[in-house]
Design a protein around this motif. Structure first.
Motif, PDB file in Angstrom:
ATOM      1  N   SER A  15     -13.312  30.354  28.273  1.00  0.00           N
ATOM      2  CA  SER A  15     -14.726  30.313  28.640  1.00  0.00           C
ATOM      3  C   SER A  15     -14.842  29.917  30.102  1.00  0.00           C
ATOM      4  O   SER A  15     -13.846  29.580  30.754  1.00  0.00           O
ATOM      5  N   ILE A  17     -15.222  29.172  34.043  1.00  0.00           N
ATOM      6  CA  ILE A  17     -14.496  29.630  35.226  1.00  0.00           C
ATOM      7  C   ILE A  17     -13.171  30.258  34.844  1.00  0.00           C
ATOM      8  O   ILE A  17     -12.767  31.285  35.398  1.00  0.00           O
ATOM      9  N   GLY A  20     -13.709  33.741  33.466  1.00  0.00           N
ATOM     10  CA  GLY A  20     -14.188  34.587  34.555  1.00  0.00           C
ATOM     11  C   GLY A  20     -13.083  34.953  35.526  1.00  0.00           C
ATOM     12  O   GLY A  20     -12.970  36.116  35.948  1.00  0.00           O
ATOM     13  N   LEU A  23     -10.684  37.514  33.979  1.00  0.00           N
ATOM     14  CA  LEU A  23     -11.226  38.874  34.008  1.00  0.00           C
ATOM     15  C   LEU A  23     -11.144  39.479  35.403  1.00  0.00           C
ATOM     16  O   LEU A  23     -10.807  40.664  35.559  1.00  0.00           O
ATOM     17  N   ARG A  24     -11.442  38.685  36.418  1.00  0.00           N
ATOM     18  CA  ARG A  24     -11.396  39.198  37.787  1.00  0.00           C
ATOM     19  C   ARG A  24      -9.967  39.532  38.211  1.00  0.00           C
ATOM     20  O   ARG A  24      -9.731  40.560  38.866  1.00  0.00           O
ATOM     21  N   HIS A  49     -10.399  42.328  25.605  1.00  0.00           N
ATOM     22  CA  HIS A  49     -10.014  42.497  27.003  1.00  0.00           C
ATOM     23  C   HIS A  49      -8.540  42.852  27.220  1.00  0.00           C
ATOM     24  O   HIS A  49      -8.153  43.172  28.353  1.00  0.00           O
ATOM     25  N   THR A 185     -21.593  26.664  34.038  1.00  0.00           N
ATOM     26  CA  THR A 185     -20.755  26.898  32.860  1.00  0.00           C
ATOM     27  C   THR A 185     -21.108  25.846  31.815  1.00  0.00           C
ATOM     28  O   THR A 185     -21.996  25.015  32.027  1.00  0.00           O
ATOM     29  N   LEU A 199     -21.985  31.746  38.070  1.00  0.00           N
ATOM     30  CA  LEU A 199     -20.558  31.968  37.920  1.00  0.00           C
ATOM     31  C   LEU A 199     -20.083  33.198  38.685  1.00  0.00           C
ATOM     32  O   LEU A 199     -19.046  33.157  39.357  1.00  0.00           O
ATOM     33  N   ASP A 200     -20.825  34.302  38.586  1.00  0.00           N
ATOM     34  CA  ASP A 200     -20.386  35.531  39.256  1.00  0.00           C
ATOM     35  C   ASP A 200     -20.349  35.356  40.773  1.00  0.00           C
ATOM     36  O   ASP A 200     -19.459  35.893  41.442  1.00  0.00           O
ATOM     37  N   LEU A 203     -17.202  33.413  41.562  1.00  0.00           N
ATOM     38  CA  LEU A 203     -16.009  34.241  41.417  1.00  0.00           C
ATOM     39  C   LEU A 203     -15.899  35.277  42.535  1.00  0.00           C
ATOM     40  O   LEU A 203     -14.792  35.563  43.009  1.00  0.00           O
ATOM     41  N   ASP A 204     -17.022  35.832  42.969  1.00  0.00           N
ATOM     42  CA  ASP A 204     -16.993  36.763  44.098  1.00  0.00           C
ATOM     43  C   ASP A 204     -16.339  36.110  45.311  1.00  0.00           C
ATOM     44  O   ASP A 204     -15.485  36.713  45.979  1.00  0.00           O
TER      45      ASP A 204
END
Length: 247
Positions: A15, A17, A20, A23-24, A49, A185, A199-200, A203-204
């Motif tokens: 879950s 960070i 995320g 996934l990145r 995933h 989060t 969060l996005d 992560l960017d």
């Protein structure tokens, strides 16, 4: 760290960070193995995933040892460890009832980090190039009074990272430190909102910094005021501001 071609293990990636980031990194081209305590959730994320998975409880030394052996056997090309697992609990230091939370926090955040590195470092040192990414916090540098042991463990992770990096000078292992600010989060529990950045967006910035070769600390813009408050002479003001927020 080449995020397009790494083999990465991230405990604490079911879950927030951790998930995320998993996934990145997978999207960028890396092979990602995630770890967590809940088998059903791991199986669900693997099905959705395509992650590799392993059960791990970073507060349990035996679980760390077993998980490390399993991951290294299944993924001998493993070259990156991200010590993501962590818990954050509020504590009232005027009452000794906080001690159980303090012990759990030290066991997970600090001893978990140390034990994970111990378990994986011999393998990483055998790789031509490898990376350890520790995870501290902006609160390691400017604390949130409501979460004293969390802050302290993250400050300890920062210091431990400095020593690890220096001891590994000349080896094949690079050491990075990810220093998150408050991020939206469920770190403090479902429904607890402590004003974190989306969060996005976080992560960017993290991915852009990793791609740029930023080192040794991965610092998004939102964490800079906390990271440099002592240097800038406004640390006490920020401590008071953080303490005045409702959590």
């Amino acid at each position: 760290m080449d995020i397009t071609n790494a083999t990465v293990f991230i405990p604490g990636a079911t879950s927030g960070i951790g998930l995320g980031l998993a996934l990145r990194l997978q999207e960028a081209g890396s092979t990602v193995v995630i770890g967590g305590r809940r088998r059903a959730l791991l199986e669900s994320l693997a099905a959705e995933h395509g992650f590799g998975t392993v059960e791990i409880d970073v507060s349990d030394p035996a679980s760390i040892t077993a998980a490390a052996a399993s991951v290294i056997e299944a993924y001998p090309a493993l070259d990156t460890l991200v010590t993501m697992s962590g818990i954050m609990r509020q504590e009232d230091l005027r009452s000794s009832s906080h001690l159980a939370d303090a012990v759990d926090t030290v066991s997970t955040n600090l001893l978990g980090t140390i034990r994970l590195i111990d378990a994986f470092l011999p393998h990483l040192l055998s790789r031509p190039a490898a990376t350890v990414v520790t995870v501290s916090s902006g609160l390691a540098f400017t604390p949130l009074a409501a979460t004293p042991t969390y802050n302290a463990t993250k400050a300890a992770v920062h210091s431990y990272t400095l020593s690890l990096r220096q001891q590994l000078v000349g080896s094949s292992v690079s050491v990075l430190e990810l220093v998150p600010p408050a991020v939206a989060t469920d770190l403090q529990g479902a429904g607890v909102d402590f004003g974190g950045m989306p969060l996005d967006e976080f992560l960017d910035e993290v991915i852009a910094l990793l791609e740029s070769g930023a080192a040794p600390e991965i610092l998004v813009q939102n964490v800079l005021p906390l990271r440099w408050a002592e240097r800038d002479g406004n640390q006490q003001q920020l401590i008071e501001m953080l303490a005045s927020r409702r959590h």
